[in-house]
Design a protein around this motif. Structure first.
Motif, PDB file in Angstrom:
ATOM      1  N   GLU B  69       0.826  -1.214   0.000  1.00  0.00           N
ATOM      2  CA  GLU B  69       0.000   0.000   0.000  1.00  0.00           C
ATOM      3  C   GLU B  69       0.855   1.257   0.000  1.00  0.00           C
ATOM      4  O   GLU B  69       0.466   2.280  -0.560  1.00  0.00           O
ATOM      5  N   VAL B  70       2.030   1.192   0.637  1.00  0.00           N
ATOM      6  CA  VAL B  70       2.906   2.373   0.678  1.00  0.00           C
ATOM      7  C   VAL B  70       3.441   2.671  -0.720  1.00  0.00           C
ATOM      8  O   VAL B  70       3.710   3.836  -1.059  1.00  0.00           O
ATOM      9  N   GLY B  71       3.589   1.642  -1.544  1.00  0.00           N
ATOM     10  CA  GLY B  71       3.990   1.933  -2.914  1.00  0.00           C
ATOM     11  C   GLY B  71       5.087   1.040  -3.463  1.00  0.00           C
ATOM     12  O   GLY B  71       5.580   1.274  -4.554  1.00  0.00           O
ATOM     13  N   LEU B  72       5.448   0.020  -2.698  1.00  0.00           N
ATOM     14  CA  LEU B  72       6.464  -0.898  -3.209  1.00  0.00           C
ATOM     15  C   LEU B  72       5.756  -2.027  -3.959  1.00  0.00           C
ATOM     16  O   LEU B  72       4.948  -2.762  -3.377  1.00  0.00           O
ATOM     17  N   SER B  73       6.078  -2.123  -5.228  1.00  0.00           N
ATOM     18  CA  SER B  73       5.328  -3.063  -6.058  1.00  0.00           C
ATOM     19  C   SER B  73       5.738  -4.509  -5.804  1.00  0.00           C
ATOM     20  O   SER B  73       5.004  -5.429  -6.112  1.00  0.00           O
ATOM     21  N   GLN B  74       6.938  -4.713  -5.260  1.00  0.00           N
ATOM     22  CA  GLN B  74       7.369  -6.086  -4.964  1.00  0.00           C
ATOM     23  C   GLN B  74       7.575  -6.237  -3.467  1.00  0.00           C
ATOM     24  O   GLN B  74       8.717  -6.269  -2.993  1.00  0.00           O
ATOM     25  N   PRO B  75       6.502  -6.353  -2.721  1.00  0.00           N
ATOM     26  CA  PRO B  75       6.626  -6.326  -1.251  1.00  0.00           C
ATOM     27  C   PRO B  75       7.464  -7.460  -0.686  1.00  0.00           C
ATOM     28  O   PRO B  75       8.080  -7.301   0.360  1.00  0.00           O
ATOM     29  N   ARG B  76       7.520  -8.595  -1.373  1.00  0.00           N
ATOM     30  CA  ARG B  76       8.205  -9.755  -0.795  1.00  0.00           C
ATOM     31  C   ARG B  76       9.718  -9.535  -0.703  1.00  0.00           C
ATOM     32  O   ARG B  76      10.391 -10.139   0.122  1.00  0.00           O
ATOM     33  N   LYS B  77      10.176  -8.687  -1.574  1.00  0.00           N
ATOM     34  CA  LYS B  77      11.607  -8.385  -1.587  1.00  0.00           C
ATOM     35  C   LYS B  77      12.030  -7.659  -0.302  1.00  0.00           C
ATOM     36  O   LYS B  77      13.151  -7.833   0.187  1.00  0.00           O
ATOM     37  N   TYR B  78      11.145  -6.836   0.235  1.00  0.00           N
ATOM     38  CA  TYR B  78      11.470  -6.008   1.411  1.00  0.00           C
ATOM     39  C   TYR B  78      10.849  -6.541   2.679  1.00  0.00           C
ATOM     40  O   TYR B  78      11.009  -5.985   3.754  1.00  0.00           O
TER      41      TYR B  78
END
Lengths: 272, 233
Positions: B69-78
């Motif tokens: 939701e914050v804007g990272l399109s690949q959340p699993r990476k982070y």
């Protein structure tokens, strides 16, 4: 001093180790499990869709087969009904035909029996009557029946009306062949002479006569020549008696034949 | 007055020492790791699953969704980095209900360490995503004049991160300690409850700010880095 730099370094290291450990033991397994579940659900949904499609196709196929089956059954039933009707008609026709044949046979048998019975009756009646007449004549007169017959014949010759006598005389004259006197039995010489004499006397001429025996005359004598005939025989009376008896029999058997009575019944009745 | 669990030293050899901060951190780490191992030992991929697995799944997916939701399109990476920050800080606050426990986040050393990790991680993620040149160019946006301010901003927000968490956690323990001397029994309990709430909020703020920083650094369509909006908290 609030910040202890050794602790900072240690905590940073601790944190990095924690990141690695959690990644190894928490995030990865959990995310893998989630992915596997999602995949499984997607697969199951796809399977369900495929099964639904298959079920729909099978339902259609089954429906079609059912309709075909219904049609075939209806066709078979119609066929069977038609054949049964035809068979029934055929059996009925056969039965009717057989019944007709039997009926015809029976009627034929009835008629044949009637005929033979009638013939038998006639024969026996004639014989009986002949016997009765003979016995009666023998009892009543001194002469035999044959003598009496000869006498009757002679009397008849003599009592002929003039027109008949004339016709007969004409016939006797024109005929070159001897006249034929036929009798049911062999006439004795005496009687033959009497007849010859009577003829000569009646027609005032020498009449050539030839005597013949004809059993069918039945106790009678007849003179024939060139188409003319003088005769007397019991056959005439018997003929009228036979006619009367025949009519009586006919009256008795006809109603029974019409009522489809078994063939034995009329025979028994006639036998009595 | 003791302000930090750093002051409780169990063992020391030169500058190497073993203080309460480190001990409690290890305790938390053990709790997290053992809990994870135990729960994830029998993971179910079927339609039914255990309550603990359900809990972990909720936590992990919630964090993942928040990052997205914050804007990272690949959340699993982070997820590993940001999720661990949240779980560590949250658990450190949650454990304050245990008597005798000192939250490691109440030590400025710990919060500085976490803030430094974020400080290092942000440019690393940014460079990985955009490349060195493009990432460095982002400091010159919108104009070259902004370069010193951007650099100052990098340091100040890291400091703010550290101090904000430390202040909140330290104050919670401090307030309970002070109240205990004035009004025992009832008020400390209320303040403990408040401390729990504050701790959770701080855990959320710390991790969401880190996410925002990373998102700003990794955004390919370059945008001005987020101002340190949480600076006043």
């Amino acid at each position: 001093m609030l910040i202890d730099w050794f602790t900072v370094a240690a905590q940073a290291l601790n944190f990095l180790i924690l990141v690695w450990l959690l990644k190894r033991f928490l995030y990865k397994p959990i995310l893998n499990a989630l992915d596997a579940r999602e995949k499984r659900i997607a697969t199951e949904l796809a399977n369900a869709d495929a099964k639904m499609l298959e079920a729909g196709q099978e339902r259609d196929a089954f429906k079609r087969k059912n309709e075909e089956f219904d049609q075939q059954r209806a066709a078979l039933l119609t066929n069977a009904v038609n054949r049964a009707t035809a068979e029934r008609q055929k059996l009925l026709d056969n039965a009717r035909k057989e019944s007709d044949t039997l009926r015809t046979k029976w009627q034929e048998a009835l008629r044949s029996e009637h005929r033979s019975l009638s013939e038998e009756l006639t024969r026996r009646t004639r014989e009986e009557i002949f016997a009765i007449a003979r016995k009666t004549l023998a009892d009543l007169a001194t002469t035999s029946l044959e003598e009496r017959l000869g006498e009757v014949f002679v009397r008849r010759l003599r009592e002929m009306d003039s027109q008949a006598k004339k016709g007969l005389a004409e016939a006797l004259k024109t005929k070159s062949d001897p006249a034929i006197v036929r009798s049911a039995f062999d006439l004795p010489a005496e009687q033959r002479a009497t007849i010859q004499h009577a003829l000569n006397e009646t027609f005032s001429a020498e009449i050539h006569v030839r005597f013949e025996t004809a059993p069918d005359l039945i106790s009678g004598i007849e003179l024939t020549t060139n188409g003319e005939k003088v005769a007397w025989s019991i056959a005439d009376y018997l003929g009228s008696l036979e006619k009367d008896v025949s009519e009586l029999l006919k009256e008795k058997t006809e109603p029974q034949a019409n009522a489809d009575a078994p063939p034995e019944q009329p025979a028994n009745e006639h036998g009595t | 007055m003791r302000l930090s669990p750093d002051d409780i030293i169990y063992w020391q050899y030169g500058f190497i020492k073993l203080n309460a901060t480190m001990v409690f951190t290890w305790g938390l780490m053990l709790l997290l790791i053992i809990g994870s191992i135990v729960i994830t030992q029998n993971l179910s991929t079927g339609l039914t699953r255990s309550r603990w697995q359900n809990l972990l799944e909720i936590v992990v997916t919630a964090i993942e969704k928040q990052i997205e939701e914050v804007g990272l399109s690949q959340p699993r990476k982070y997820l590993s980095f940001l999720g661990t920050i949240f779980l560590f800080v949250a658990l450190a606050s949650l454990c304050t209900i245990i008597p005798g426990y000192e939250p490691p986040t109440g030590s400025l050393s710990t919060t500085v360490a976490l803030a430094l990790c974020v400080f290092v991680a942000v440019p690393l993620f940014g460079i990985e995503e955009q490349g060195v040149g493009k990432y460095l160019k982002s400091y010159l946006k919108p104009t070259v004049i902004m370069l010193p301010f951007n650099i100052i901003s990098e340091f100040s927000r890291t400091l703010a991160l550290a101090v904000r968490l430390f202040g909140n956690m330290m104050s919670g323990a401090m307030i309970v300690g002070i109240l205990l001397t004035i009004t025992p029994f009832v008020f400390p309990i209320v303040m403990s409850l408040l401390g729990l709430l504050t701790g959770m909020v701080q855990a959320y703020i710390f991790s969401i700010l880190a996410t925002v920083y990373i998102a700003a650094a990794t955004r390919t369509q370059q945008r001005e880095p987020e101002p340190d909006s949480g600076g006043q908290l």
